[in-house]
Scaffold this motif. Structure first.
Motif, PDB file in Angstrom:
ATOM      1  N   GLU A  36      27.072 -21.546  13.367  1.00 22.30           N
ATOM      2  CA  GLU A  36      25.940 -21.325  14.259  1.00 22.30           C
ATOM      3  C   GLU A  36      24.713 -22.082  13.756  1.00 22.30           C
ATOM      4  N   GLU A  38      20.757 -24.170  15.416  1.00 21.54           N
ATOM      5  CA  GLU A  38      20.040 -24.758  16.541  1.00 21.54           C
ATOM      6  C   GLU A  38      20.323 -26.250  16.656  1.00 21.54           C
ATOM      7  N   HIS A 152      28.493 -23.150  23.415  1.00 23.11           N
ATOM      8  CA  HIS A 152      27.529 -22.577  24.353  1.00 23.11           C
ATOM      9  C   HIS A 152      27.631 -23.198  25.742  1.00 23.11           C
ATOM     10  N   TYR A 179      28.149 -23.727  17.778  1.00 20.97           N
ATOM     11  CA  TYR A 179      27.360 -23.361  18.954  1.00 20.97           C
ATOM     12  C   TYR A 179      25.905 -23.144  18.560  1.00 20.97           C
ATOM     13  N   ARG A 180      25.052 -23.141  19.587  1.00 18.80           N
ATOM     14  CA  ARG A 180      23.644 -22.781  19.431  1.00 18.80           C
ATOM     15  C   ARG A 180      23.472 -21.397  20.042  1.00 18.80           C
ATOM     16  N   ARG A 181      23.100 -20.423  19.220  1.00 23.70           N
ATOM     17  CA  ARG A 181      23.011 -19.055  19.737  1.00 23.70           C
ATOM     18  C   ARG A 181      21.967 -18.942  20.839  1.00 23.70           C
ATOM     19  N   GLU A 182      20.878 -19.712  20.734  1.00 21.29           N
ATOM     20  CA  GLU A 182      19.815 -19.570  21.732  1.00 21.29           C
ATOM     21  C   GLU A 182      20.253 -20.018  23.115  1.00 21.29           C
ATOM     22  N   VAL A 184      23.638 -19.651  24.158  1.00 19.28           N
ATOM     23  CA  VAL A 184      24.870 -18.950  24.513  1.00 19.28           C
ATOM     24  C   VAL A 184      24.579 -17.947  25.627  1.00 19.28           C
ATOM     25  N   GLY A 187      24.125 -14.305  24.751  1.00 21.42           N
ATOM     26  CA  GLY A 187      23.994 -14.218  23.304  1.00 21.42           C
ATOM     27  C   GLY A 187      25.284 -13.994  22.564  1.00 21.42           C
ATOM     28  N   ILE A 188      26.445 -13.969  23.266  1.00 14.57           N
ATOM     29  CA  ILE A 188      27.749 -13.733  22.624  1.00 14.57           C
ATOM     30  C   ILE A 188      28.573 -15.012  22.766  1.00 14.57           C
ATOM     31  N   PRO A 189      28.900 -15.682  21.680  1.00 14.56           N
ATOM     32  CA  PRO A 189      29.494 -17.022  21.742  1.00 14.56           C
ATOM     33  C   PRO A 189      30.758 -17.135  22.588  1.00 14.56           C
ATOM     34  N   GLU A 206      25.763 -19.434   9.249  1.00 13.14           N
ATOM     35  CA  GLU A 206      24.536 -19.759   9.977  1.00 13.14           C
ATOM     36  C   GLU A 206      23.832 -20.903   9.268  1.00 13.14           C
TER      37      GLU A 206
END
Length: 940
Positions: A36, A38, A152, A179-182, A184, A187-189, A206
């Protein structure tokens, strides 16, 4: 490795822990790794590094890449990854009829897939059948690493398929998802939560942005041999938030013909890819959130929700909803303390660039109104917003008030930057130019912004708006700063002489210029030229009625007299006023203490130097005198070298050099310390590099005592390398500077090394003449280090001639060095004394221990070698401590030299060991450190 992309960055920095965790998880299938981070933080770069590891060569790697706004294609990313599997199915057992469900999806594998089974009539059952077919295909491929990048952007079908595989992964599968959590959805990949299957490894890594040190290391790797200052690295980290992609793009945008400095970063445009990414995010925001984001871009620094709302022109309710939307889309971030802004400066600039001119102007006006309500008002921000709103008079008023406030609280860097910015305004009236130039000239000398201020002052001297009356003040400031700047001593002296002639209306500044011309350590100007200036300053001190002027002159001239060995300096120092009435007076008292400490270090009052540094540093820190602090820190390093406090000194000095590399008096003294330490450890190349940075090649633009000590260090190094002829020639060059300058209180170490070199090359008569010359030069001087060196030189000469007085001279020298104290020089004199007769093994062993305690690896090894040469029996190892898996002291020396890239032959030379012994130590070091080669050790 089918379909694997490669990252653009050629280096991996600050990710060793993450790479280790990733490699460890991949090596234990079945495993699922979620990576994970950005955008631009280095996920793809880390994956590329993983795939380059030797152990990955034994694994099959397939990769699929999700795309933004891609066409609907169920399971598309997994199908993309597996379409190259055909070549790996050859010579494998045939797949079961179940796998025929893949035929419509993977026509590339038609030769290996059975016929498609009949429809089941139930979409859910058919989907389950398809997912089982995927699992069977994957199970048949052997050790497989399946990489899915940018999850994402994955379609729902791919997420469902991945959840199925993750719930019960094939035993041969290592699944890596980035992936980029922001970004997704939800918020769940993978679309919903899942529990790792029993017996499978599940790891979340991370990837965070680099810290300031990481940014510096990355920039160093990307820019090659270009020097990077701590200030440049700090500013680069601030602008990029430590995101490697943004760092790389920023550096690519630099003009690579210019010298790197922090100000250069301000002119870098926002990288195209970053600008496009920010525009795309803006478009997705609701209108009110976009307005609030534009207000944040105009404000430029994190602000409260109230200030954001007022600047955007939104009421509290709409502003709150807009802020939540901007935070959810990761356009704005909470910077702490209920303040909100952008992730990094370039993101802010990207949004700012999308705002039209009239809108920007309106937003800056609103920002002024919003910020005026704060207490105290942020004057620097108000000045900037007023200027961009077109309110020039307000901008000048706020900026000048901010500069005055900054100067009053000792923040000279901010005050200097503000005044420089104001002086760049083309619309200034001549009266404004004079007033602002006078203020800049008054504070420039006490700050650290040398390069930038020099450029501003030089431009001012060519500005017709500057009055003749202010021209002398500006020229004086320019001259004083040039004398601190690399390569500027001669030019600074010339400018200062010109300024003194134009300062009749300012006797205080005229006196300051005269005091600078009196400084005996500047360049190669002979002492007889300085002496009339020094006496003139004494006359000014005697007649001074203003306490600030008195302290300013004393801070320069009292240490100057001490530098040349005039003991009357101590009586002059006692004239210092007993009380201090202002920050300016305290600044000058701090300068005097630190300058006296520096003089004490050079002439041999080492204990006094330490106590003066302590008091001077306290005074300078509490009143805001950054330049005085910088000189004190350099003198502290020098005193620590002289007094044998070497533990951690190299690392500390390197950090200081990084911070102050533009300040000639500071940087050259630090380079001298580093070079001297390197010689004591046998690090010849490193020593030569540091000595070259002392100004030794251009003494006219250097600090005289530093240059003389650097020549002595080079001679010592050449003698250690058994090149006496080159050492004698180097001594000749150094002595030419010493004789031209005429201050023999600084020349003691150089004379010792020159006498040694002359004696080894058959120039005993030159050695005698030089020793006599030093004795005459020191007559009547307060120079304890010089007299210790004189005794050592006389002892070396007596040894050369076979005279019995050698031991007497060398004993005197050692005792004098011990009293300074200078333990390293005392040990060297003690070694000469031991070798003067038949050296006792016990005495040499004690000397080796003394050198070891200091950290003088090369000297300790030389003494141990001499012990072996005496034929003394080496004590039994029985009862000696066993080091087990720890490195022994000798192995630590070998490890250090290995890490620096030395060959076995070079290590043997430095440590006085046989090649065979070194080979054994090298093998032991590699084994204990669990590395496979010296290259791996150098990279560690």
């Amino acid at each position: 490795m089918s379909g694997v992309r490669h990252a653009s960055s050629p280096v991996l920095v600050g990710r060793s822990a993450e790479l280790g965790a990733l490699a460890s998880a991949i090596a234990r299938p079945p495993s699922i790794v979620m990576l994970e981070g950005e955008a631009g933080v280095g996920k793809t770069r880390l994956v590329t590094e993983l795939l380059g590891l030797p152990e990955m060569a034994r694994r099959l790697v397939f990769a699929g890449y999700c795309q933004p706004l891609g066409e609907p294609f169920p399971y598309g990313v997994v199908l993309e990854a597996l379409r190259h599997a055909g070549r790996h199915l050859k010579n494998k057992p045939p797949l079961s009829p179940l796998s025929g469900a893949l035929r419509p999806y993977l026509p590339e594998l038609a030769d290996f897939l059975p016929e498609q089974p009949a429809p089941l009539g139930d979409p859910r059952a058919e989907r389950h059948q398809l997912f089982r077919a995927f699992r069977e295909l994957i199970s048949s491929l052997g050790a497989l690493v399946l990489i899915i990048e940018d999850l994402h952007w994955a379609d729902d079908g791919s997420r469902r398929l991945l959840r199925f595989l993750m719930a019960d992964p094939p035993r041969n599968l290592s699944l890596l998802l980035t992936y980029r959590r922001e970004e997704v959805p939800g918020g769940i990949p993978v679309g919903s939560s899942y529990r790792p299957a029993t017996g499978s490894a599940s790891v979340l890594i991370e990837l965070r942005p680099l810290d300031a040190d990481g940014v510096k290391h990355l920039a160093t790797a990307l820019l090659g041999d270009r020097a990077i200052s701590a200030e440049f690295a700090t500013r680069l980290h601030e602008r990029t938030a430590g995101i490697p992609f943004v760092v790389e793009e920023t550096l690519n945008a630099l003009d690579h013909t210019e010298t790197l400095h922090a100000g250069l970063l301000e002119s870098v445009e926002v990288p195209v890819l970053l600008r496009e990414a920010m525009v795309e995010r803006l478009i997705k925001l609701p209108l009110t959130a976009r307005r609030l984001t534009e207000a944040a871009a105009v404000l430029g620094v994190p602000a409260t929700d109230t200030v954001l709302a007022d600047t955007a022109g939104l009421d509290a309710g709409r502003a709150r909803r807009a802020l939540v939307a901007a935070l959810e889309k990761h356009v704005l971030f909470e910077a702490g303390d209920c303040r909100y802004g952008f992730r990094h400066t370039l993101a802010q600039q990207a949004v700012y660039g999308t705002i039209s001119g009239p809108t920007r102007q309106q937003l800056h006006r609103r920002a002024v109104r919003a910020l005026l309500g704060q207490s105290p008002p942020p004057l620097v921000q108000l000045a900037g917003h007023s200027r961009k709103a077109g309110e020039s008079a307000d901008a000048i008023r706020y900026a000048e008030a901010a500069a005055q406030r900054a100067a009053e609280v000792g923040d000279l860097a901010t005050a200097t930057d503000l005044l420089r910015g104001l002086l760049d305004e083309p619309a200034l009236e001549p009266s404004d130019v004079d007033r602002l130039a006078g203020r800049l000239s008054a504070i420039a000398f006490d700050g650290l912004s040398i390069r930038e201020v020099i450029a501003t002052l030089q431009r001012l001297l060519g500005d017709r708006r500057l009055s003749r009356r202010l021209r002398g003040e500006v020229r004086l400031s320019l001259g004083l700063l040039l004398m601190r700047y690399s390569g500027g001593v001669e030019a600074g002296r010339a400018e200062t002489e010109l300024a003194v002639n134009d300062l009749g209306h300012r006797p205080d500044l005229e006196a300051r210029g005269i005091a600078m011309l009196a400084l005996p350590w500047a360049g190669t100007t002979p002492l007889p030229v300085h002496l009339p200036w020094m006496r003139r300053v004494d006359e000014l001190i005697a007649g001074a009625t203003d306490r600030l002027v008195l302290l300013t002159l004393m801070a320069s001239n009292v240490p100057s007299w001490l530098h040349i060995g005039d003991g009357r300096a101590w009586a002059l120092a006692r004239r210092v006023p007993g009380t201090i009435g202002s920050a300016g007076e305290q600044r000058q008292l701090a300068r005097m203490h630190c300058n006296l400490a520096d003089a004490c270090a050079w002439i041999g009052h080492h204990d006094r130097a330490g106590s003066l540094l302590h008091s001077g540093m306290q005074l300078a820190t509490s009143c805001g005198a950054p330049y005085v602090v910088s000189t004190a820190r350099a003198t502290r390093a020098h005193v620590d070298w002289l007094t044998g406090h070497w533990d951690g000194l190299t690392a500390r000095t390197l950090r200081l050099l990084d911070e102050y590399q533009d300040l000639l008096p500071v940087a050259s003294e630090l380079s001298l310390v580093l070079g001297s330490l390197a010689v004591a450890r046998g690090e010849w190349d490193r020593a030569a590099g540091h000595f070259a940075e002392t100004g030794i090649a251009q003494p006219q633009n250097a600090i005289a005592p530093v240059v003389l000590a650097a020549h002595a260090g080079v001679v010592r190094m050449l003698l250690a390398q058994q090149d006496a002829e080159a050492a004698a020639l180097e001594a000749d060059r150094g002595l030419e500077v010493a004789r031209g300058k005429g201050v023999w209180a600084w020349a003691g170490e150089l004379v010792v090394m020159a006498v040694d070199a002359y004696c080894q090359t058959g120039r005993a008569s030159d050695a005698q003449a030089l020793t006599d010359e030093l004795e005459r030069g020191l007559a009547g001087c307060d120079a304890p280090a010089g007299y210790a060196a004189l005794a050592e030189a006389q002892g070396i000469l007596a040894l050369c001639r076979g005279e019995s007085t050698a031991a007497e001279y060398l004993t005197d020298a050692r005792q004098r060095y011990e009293r300074l104290p200078a333990p390293y020089l005392a040990a060297l004199a003690g070694e000469r004394l031991a070798r003067a007769g038949e050296p006792e093994a016990s005495e040499l062993t004690s000397l080796a221990a003394a050198f070891d305690e200091l950290g003088a690896t090369r000297d300790a090894a030389r003494c141990r070698h001499a012990v072996r040469a005496t034929g003394a029996i080496t004590p039994s190892r029985r009862g000696r401590r066993g080091y087990g898996d720890e490195l022994s002291p000798r192995e630590r020396d070998v490890a250090r030299l290995l890490a620096e890239g030395n060959t076995n032959r070079e290590i043997a030379e430095v440590l006085f060991l046989s090649r065979r012994t070194v080979e054994q130590h090298v093998a032991s070091v590699l084994r204990k450190l669990k590395v496979h080669s010296r290259d791996e050790l150098q990279r560690a």
